[in-house]
Write a protein that holds these residues in place. Structure first.
Motif, PDB file in Angstrom:
ATOM      1  N   GLU A 113       0.897  -1.347   0.007  1.00 12.17           N
ATOM      2  CA  GLU A 113       0.182   0.015   0.003  1.00 12.17           C
ATOM      3  C   GLU A 113       0.811   1.105  -0.238  1.00 12.17           C
ATOM      4  O   GLU A 113       1.967   1.290   0.250  1.00 12.17           O
ATOM      5  CB  GLU A 113      -0.810  -0.139   1.299  1.00 12.17           C
ATOM      6  CG  GLU A 113      -1.965  -1.262   1.262  1.00 12.17           C
ATOM      7  CD  GLU A 113      -2.912  -1.233   0.140  1.00 12.17           C
ATOM      8  OE1 GLU A 113      -3.138  -0.310  -0.216  1.00 12.17           O
ATOM      9  OE2 GLU A 113      -3.338  -2.416  -0.185  1.00 12.17           O
ATOM     10  N   THR A 121       2.447  -0.232   3.853  1.00  8.43           N
ATOM     11  CA  THR A 121       1.696  -1.516   4.492  1.00  8.43           C
ATOM     12  C   THR A 121       1.737  -2.771   3.398  1.00  8.43           C
ATOM     13  O   THR A 121       1.325  -2.378   2.423  1.00  8.43           O
ATOM     14  CB  THR A 121       0.512  -1.300   5.155  1.00  8.43           C
ATOM     15  OG1 THR A 121       0.758  -0.183   6.279  1.00  8.43           O
ATOM     16  CG2 THR A 121      -0.190  -2.739   5.825  1.00  8.43           C
ATOM     17  N   VAL A 165      -0.267  -5.814   2.613  1.00 16.71           N
ATOM     18  CA  VAL A 165      -1.453  -6.599   2.987  1.00 16.71           C
ATOM     19  C   VAL A 165      -1.517  -7.923   1.901  1.00 16.71           C
ATOM     20  O   VAL A 165      -1.332  -7.704   0.559  1.00 16.71           O
ATOM     21  CB  VAL A 165      -2.731  -5.513   2.415  1.00 16.71           C
ATOM     22  CG1 VAL A 165      -3.975  -6.462   2.531  1.00 16.71           C
ATOM     23  CG2 VAL A 165      -2.605  -4.364   3.348  1.00 16.71           C
ATOM     24  N   VAL A 196       2.822 -10.550  12.430  1.00 21.48           N
ATOM     25  CA  VAL A 196       2.464  -9.400  11.505  1.00 21.48           C
ATOM     26  C   VAL A 196       1.758  -8.559  12.497  1.00 21.48           C
ATOM     27  O   VAL A 196       1.066  -8.751  13.517  1.00 21.48           O
ATOM     28  CB  VAL A 196       1.323  -9.837  10.236  1.00 21.48           C
ATOM     29  CG1 VAL A 196       2.432 -10.588   9.661  1.00 21.48           C
ATOM     30  CG2 VAL A 196       0.148 -10.804  10.753  1.00 21.48           C
ATOM     31  N   ASP A 197       1.177  -7.272  11.872  1.00 21.76           N
ATOM     32  CA  ASP A 197       0.643  -6.334  12.750  1.00 21.76           C
ATOM     33  C   ASP A 197      -0.886  -6.592  13.137  1.00 21.76           C
ATOM     34  O   ASP A 197      -1.335  -6.249  14.025  1.00 21.76           O
ATOM     35  CB  ASP A 197       0.505  -4.934  12.123  1.00 21.76           C
ATOM     36  CG  ASP A 197       2.103  -4.697  11.993  1.00 21.76           C
ATOM     37  OD1 ASP A 197       3.013  -4.928  13.064  1.00 21.76           O
ATOM     38  OD2 ASP A 197       2.554  -3.844  11.036  1.00 21.76           O
ATOM     39  N   GLN A 198      -1.521  -7.301  12.102  1.00 21.03           N
ATOM     40  CA  GLN A 198      -3.095  -7.441  12.204  1.00 21.03           C
ATOM     41  C   GLN A 198      -3.287  -8.708  11.131  1.00 21.03           C
ATOM     42  O   GLN A 198      -2.939  -9.090  10.196  1.00 21.03           O
ATOM     43  CB  GLN A 198      -3.854  -6.327  11.509  1.00 21.03           C
ATOM     44  CG  GLN A 198      -5.444  -6.633  11.559  1.00 21.03           C
ATOM     45  CD  GLN A 198      -6.173  -5.324  11.041  1.00 21.03           C
ATOM     46  OE1 GLN A 198      -5.718  -4.727   9.889  1.00 21.03           O
ATOM     47  NE2 GLN A 198      -7.064  -4.775  11.615  1.00 21.03           N
ATOM     48  N   ARG A 208      -6.523 -12.318   6.065  1.00 21.88           N
ATOM     49  CA  ARG A 208      -5.878 -10.826   5.528  1.00 21.88           C
ATOM     50  C   ARG A 208      -4.960 -10.538   6.604  1.00 21.88           C
ATOM     51  O   ARG A 208      -5.285 -10.564   7.994  1.00 21.88           O
ATOM     52  CB  ARG A 208      -6.925  -9.732   5.695  1.00 21.88           C
ATOM     53  CG  ARG A 208      -6.543  -8.365   5.294  1.00 21.88           C
ATOM     54  CD  ARG A 208      -7.735  -7.424   5.314  1.00 21.88           C
ATOM     55  NE  ARG A 208      -7.225  -5.926   5.053  1.00 21.88           N
ATOM     56  CZ  ARG A 208      -7.249  -5.472   4.182  1.00 21.88           C
ATOM     57  NH1 ARG A 208      -7.588  -6.054   2.754  1.00 21.88           N
ATOM     58  NH2 ARG A 208      -6.795  -4.301   3.784  1.00 21.88           N
ATOM     59  N   CYS A 263      -1.753  -8.241   7.909  1.00 22.50           N
ATOM     60  CA  CYS A 263      -1.153  -6.556   7.319  1.00 22.50           C
ATOM     61  C   CYS A 263      -0.073  -6.371   8.168  1.00 22.50           C
ATOM     62  O   CYS A 263       0.149  -6.700   9.521  1.00 22.50           O
ATOM     63  CB  CYS A 263      -2.045  -5.779   7.635  1.00 22.50           C
ATOM     64  SG  CYS A 263      -3.614  -5.647   7.086  1.00 22.50           S
ATOM     65  N   ARG A 264       1.210  -5.902   7.688  1.00 19.02           N
ATOM     66  CA  ARG A 264       2.418  -5.737   8.277  1.00 19.02           C
ATOM     67  C   ARG A 264       2.955  -4.166   7.702  1.00 19.02           C
ATOM     68  O   ARG A 264       3.043  -4.272   6.373  1.00 19.02           O
ATOM     69  CB  ARG A 264       3.368  -6.729   8.089  1.00 19.02           C
ATOM     70  CG  ARG A 264       4.809  -6.872   8.594  1.00 19.02           C
ATOM     71  CD  ARG A 264       4.777  -6.383  10.146  1.00 19.02           C
ATOM     72  NE  ARG A 264       6.114  -6.297  10.656  1.00 19.02           N
ATOM     73  CZ  ARG A 264       7.005  -7.010  11.165  1.00 19.02           C
ATOM     74  NH1 ARG A 264       6.579  -8.243  11.206  1.00 19.02           N
ATOM     75  NH2 ARG A 264       8.225  -6.693  11.474  1.00 19.02           N
ATOM     76  N   SER A 265       3.375  -3.354   8.679  1.00 19.93           N
ATOM     77  CA  SER A 265       4.122  -2.463   8.196  1.00 19.93           C
ATOM     78  C   SER A 265       5.630  -2.696   7.823  1.00 19.93           C
ATOM     79  O   SER A 265       6.176  -3.645   8.545  1.00 19.93           O
ATOM     80  CB  SER A 265       4.103  -1.054   9.208  1.00 19.93           C
ATOM     81  OG  SER A 265       2.596  -0.878   9.390  1.00 19.93           O
TER      82      SER A 265
END
Length: 265
Positions: free
Chosen positions: A89, A93, A95, A125-127, A140, A142-144
């Motif tokens: 993104e 991030t 995704v 991962v973050d989420q 799904r 998500c990782r910065s």
């Protein structure tokens, strides 16, 4: 396993350079091509300019999501499809969406070591968002990202050692060939931990063909043995008695976490 033609993604590399392409891959659940999937996804994370530790964390999470779909979404003997899509993104991030069209089955108690998959995803991962519908399951991730330091990356991946991973029915067999000096240890550690799914799967590490420069290999083995021990598993390490790596393993104290034995034959 089929890789789809990539489309240009919305993000740019973590170092601010050219836009990156989207990662899209179809995985057949009976193909036993997880190693190829990991290699292709690893190439993609390198292409977006992330650092090695973040790339490893993403790889573990994606590996777990795909493995869980392959094991639980389809009835035994059914050759289903799991699709993996990844985008960078614009805010930096990553995704990743892992989707299947099966109906998840509750794993039996005997598979409790595999049940750590969701925990491993959330640790790396973050989420993590899991959505189950009649049409299938979507995970799904998500990782910065952090930019890769200038002295990290491609050169560190080319220290002259080779890692071969064979997924067997009850364990994973990893062969390491060539020299693994101190500065190559982190790359090998990531490879071993990924193959062992963070320690959740029993693993045999074959160092019979390791070179004389082996300090990095010893540190990597210690890390995967420690992770396996925490998961209730014990790593088996194959090494030739009297070789440099055998001596180094003896001195490291890894025997309280792993079984170090001579290869047969």
């Amino acid at each position: 396993m089929r890789v789809q033609p990539p489309a240009e993604g919305p993000g740019h590399r973590a170092d601010g350079e050219a836009p990156v392409e989207r990662f899209v891959l179809d995985f057949r659940t009976r193909s036993n091509h997880l190693a190829e999937l990991r290699a292709r996804f690893g190439d993609w994370t390198e292409s977006i300019g992330t650092d090695d530790d973040t790339a490893y964390d993403l790889l573990v999470a994606v590996n777990e999501a795909v493995s869980n779909s392959a094991e639980h979404a389809y009835q035994p003997g059914v050759d289903g499809t799991v699709r993996v899509c990844a985008d960078l993104e614009s805010d930096g991030t990553v995704v990743v969406v892992v989707a299947d069209d099966g109906r998840w089955r509750v794993p039996p108690t005997a598979l409790s070591d595999r049940g750590r998959g969701l925990l491993l995803m959330r640790e790396n991962v973050d989420q993590v968002v899991v959505e189950r519908t009649a049409a299938g399951t979507t995970v799904r991730l998500c990782r910065s990202l952090r930019p890769r330091p200038a002295d990290e990356g491609v050169p560190a991946r080319r220290h002259g050692h080779e890692v071969l991973v064979e997924e067997r029915e009850a364990s994973v067999h990893v062969v390491v060939r060539g020299d693994v000096p101190e500065d190559a240890g982190s790359a090998l550690r990531r490879s071993l931990l990924t193959a062992a799914r963070g320690g959740a799967v029993p693993v045999v590490v074959d160092l019979a063909e390791l070179g004389a420069r082996c300090a990095g290999a010893v540190h990597a083995v210690f890390a995967v043995a420690d992770a396996a021990s925490a998961a209730g598993n014990r790593v088996v390490v194959l090494a030739g008695p009297g070789t440099p790596v055998w001596t180094a393993l003896e001195a490291s104290g890894v025997r309280h976490l792993a079984d170090v034995v001579a290869p047969i034959g």
